[in-house]
Design a protein around this motif. Sequence first.
Motif, PDB file in Angstrom:
ATOM      1  N   PRO A  96       0.797  -1.231   0.000  1.00 45.83           N
ATOM      2  CA  PRO A  96       0.000   0.000   0.000  1.00 45.83           C
ATOM      3  C   PRO A  96       0.823   1.272   0.000  1.00 45.83           C
ATOM      4  N   SER A  97       2.110   1.174   0.357  1.00 46.45           N
ATOM      5  CA  SER A  97       2.938   2.387   0.314  1.00 46.45           C
ATOM      6  C   SER A  97       3.287   2.787  -1.116  1.00 46.45           C
ATOM      7  N   LEU A  98       2.831   2.000  -2.107  1.00 45.34           N
ATOM      8  CA  LEU A  98       2.949   2.441  -3.496  1.00 45.34           C
ATOM      9  C   LEU A  98       1.933   3.525  -3.827  1.00 45.34           C
ATOM     10  N   MET A  99       0.905   3.666  -2.994  1.00 43.90           N
ATOM     11  CA  MET A  99      -0.118   4.675  -3.222  1.00 43.90           C
ATOM     12  C   MET A  99       0.470   6.068  -3.033  1.00 43.90           C
ATOM     13  N   SER A 100       0.087   6.979  -3.881  1.00 41.99           N
ATOM     14  CA  SER A 100       0.585   8.348  -3.744  1.00 41.99           C
ATOM     15  C   SER A 100       0.072   8.951  -2.450  1.00 41.99           C
ATOM     16  N   LEU A 125      -0.066   1.220   8.361  1.00 42.21           N
ATOM     17  CA  LEU A 125       0.226   1.105   6.934  1.00 42.21           C
ATOM     18  C   LEU A 125       1.390   0.141   6.747  1.00 42.21           C
ATOM     19  N   GLU A 126       1.216  -0.859   5.882  1.00 43.79           N
ATOM     20  CA  GLU A 126       2.321  -1.738   5.514  1.00 43.79           C
ATOM     21  C   GLU A 126       3.174  -1.069   4.438  1.00 43.79           C
ATOM     22  N   ALA A 127       4.474  -1.235   4.553  1.00 41.31           N
ATOM     23  CA  ALA A 127       5.384  -0.639   3.567  1.00 41.31           C
ATOM     24  C   ALA A 127       6.590  -1.538   3.390  1.00 41.31           C
ATOM     25  N   ASN A 128       7.173  -1.487   2.223  1.00 38.96           N
ATOM     26  CA  ASN A 128       8.409  -2.201   1.951  1.00 38.96           C
ATOM     27  C   ASN A 128       9.558  -1.208   1.820  1.00 38.96           C
ATOM     28  N   PRO A 129      10.757  -1.579   2.270  1.00 41.25           N
ATOM     29  CA  PRO A 129      11.889  -0.646   2.174  1.00 41.25           C
ATOM     30  C   PRO A 129      12.160  -0.165   0.768  1.00 41.25           C
ATOM     31  N   GLY A 130      11.848  -0.977  -0.238  1.00 37.10           N
ATOM     32  CA  GLY A 130      12.114  -0.575  -1.611  1.00 37.10           C
ATOM     33  C   GLY A 130      11.246   0.561  -2.090  1.00 37.10           C
ATOM     34  N   THR A 131      10.206   0.919  -1.337  1.00 36.89           N
ATOM     35  CA  THR A 131       9.319   2.003  -1.760  1.00 36.89           C
ATOM     36  C   THR A 131       9.398   3.203  -0.828  1.00 36.89           C
ATOM     37  N   VAL A 132      10.362   3.195   0.039  1.00 36.41           N
ATOM     38  CA  VAL A 132      10.424   4.249   1.050  1.00 36.41           C
ATOM     39  C   VAL A 132      10.907   5.563   0.449  1.00 36.41           C
TER      40      VAL A 132
END
Length: 408
Positions: A96-100, A125-132
């Motif tokens: 979901p951290s891909l969301m703007s 919110l779930e996030a991956n380090p690659g999208t931080v």
Amino acid sequence: MTSRRVIPLAVAPAPRDAAPERPQLTASPPLSLYVHYPWCVRKCPYCDFNSHTARGGTGDIPEAPYIDALLADLETALPQVWGRRVHSVFFGGGTPSLMSAAGFDRLLTGIRMLLPLDPLAEITLEANPGTVEAGRFRDYRAAGVNRLSLGIQSFDDAQLVRLGRIHDGREARVAIDTALALFDRVNLDLMYALPEQGVDAALADLDIALASGASHLSCYHLTLEPNTPFYRAPPPLPDADQSADMQDAIEARLADAGFRHYETSAFARPGQECVHNLNYWMFGDYLGIGAGAHGKLSSHEGIVREMRHKHPARYLDAAKTRDFVQERRDVGVAELPFEFLMNALRLTAGFPRRLFAERTGLPLAVIEPELGQARERGLVEITADDIRPTERGRMFLNDLLTLFLRDD
């Protein structure tokens, strides 16, 4: 859970007290909201979640139509939860951290307009380090997110490559530092029993996580799930005894660091437990919106489980007719004891005796024969107030739960 020994638990069918034809619920359980975001930059080979690769890059994700569909889904579901306060919100995926930031702000604002959200609600919110991106995380915090869950899995670059992750160890550390600078509550997901991993390597990952200052850690045993690349072509994994040694070492190290092992895979400093997940494990209610999201809702008519249309394209199409639910079924009285215990016995502290009747609408007497068998085998401890799994029961949780499976 991986077992090193087998406890024989085969028993004759136990007599059971008469149960009502439908649950007799006297009050609604606490209510949570789960929001599923189904896209990832790349799907990991061990993942069996409902996640889909954004094949043309993140620019091809139909963000605005998907947010429109989520809000329409929520609006359509309102009669099922009318007037009930929401105590936690969890944005999971996918990534979901891909969301703007603008899209997320619109989504969370819409949720607040439609639901009576508790002012102190936990919003994860779930996030991956690659999208931080620090700027985006600041915007998420400004929008109302107060808890971040980072999918780290490992700090070892070679293991991350094997796991198909899009970040490396350095990016993981940067992500954690960024998160802790903005959020008071941060969870780190870690995996152990990774390909060719030993106890020392598993503890090395854990020590980095502990040194970061995060207040909550989720430590998962890597399992081979059907319909995943790892299942079809398994990597060289540690055997059951090696995996169990890792688990023992991880639990001991976390206990020494002041973390409480409060659920099968969850560890937290005092007061930092995940409110949303605790509601799952205590058989609370949750409304699930988004592609493939699951929900469990209680009313005076009984308990219902739902699943939204799973594929993102099908879910988006459903917005035209507002027919978002792919499956809906009543949970039968005979199923309720197992469903309740499958969740509640994951909790190290167990559950209050009164909670069984409050959440299932059934008297505790309907499972007393099975509870007696579990106690005789040293799998549960029963007091005047609580029922909790013993250390033996936690080690062989699947065997414990098998006692409560019923053919009827």
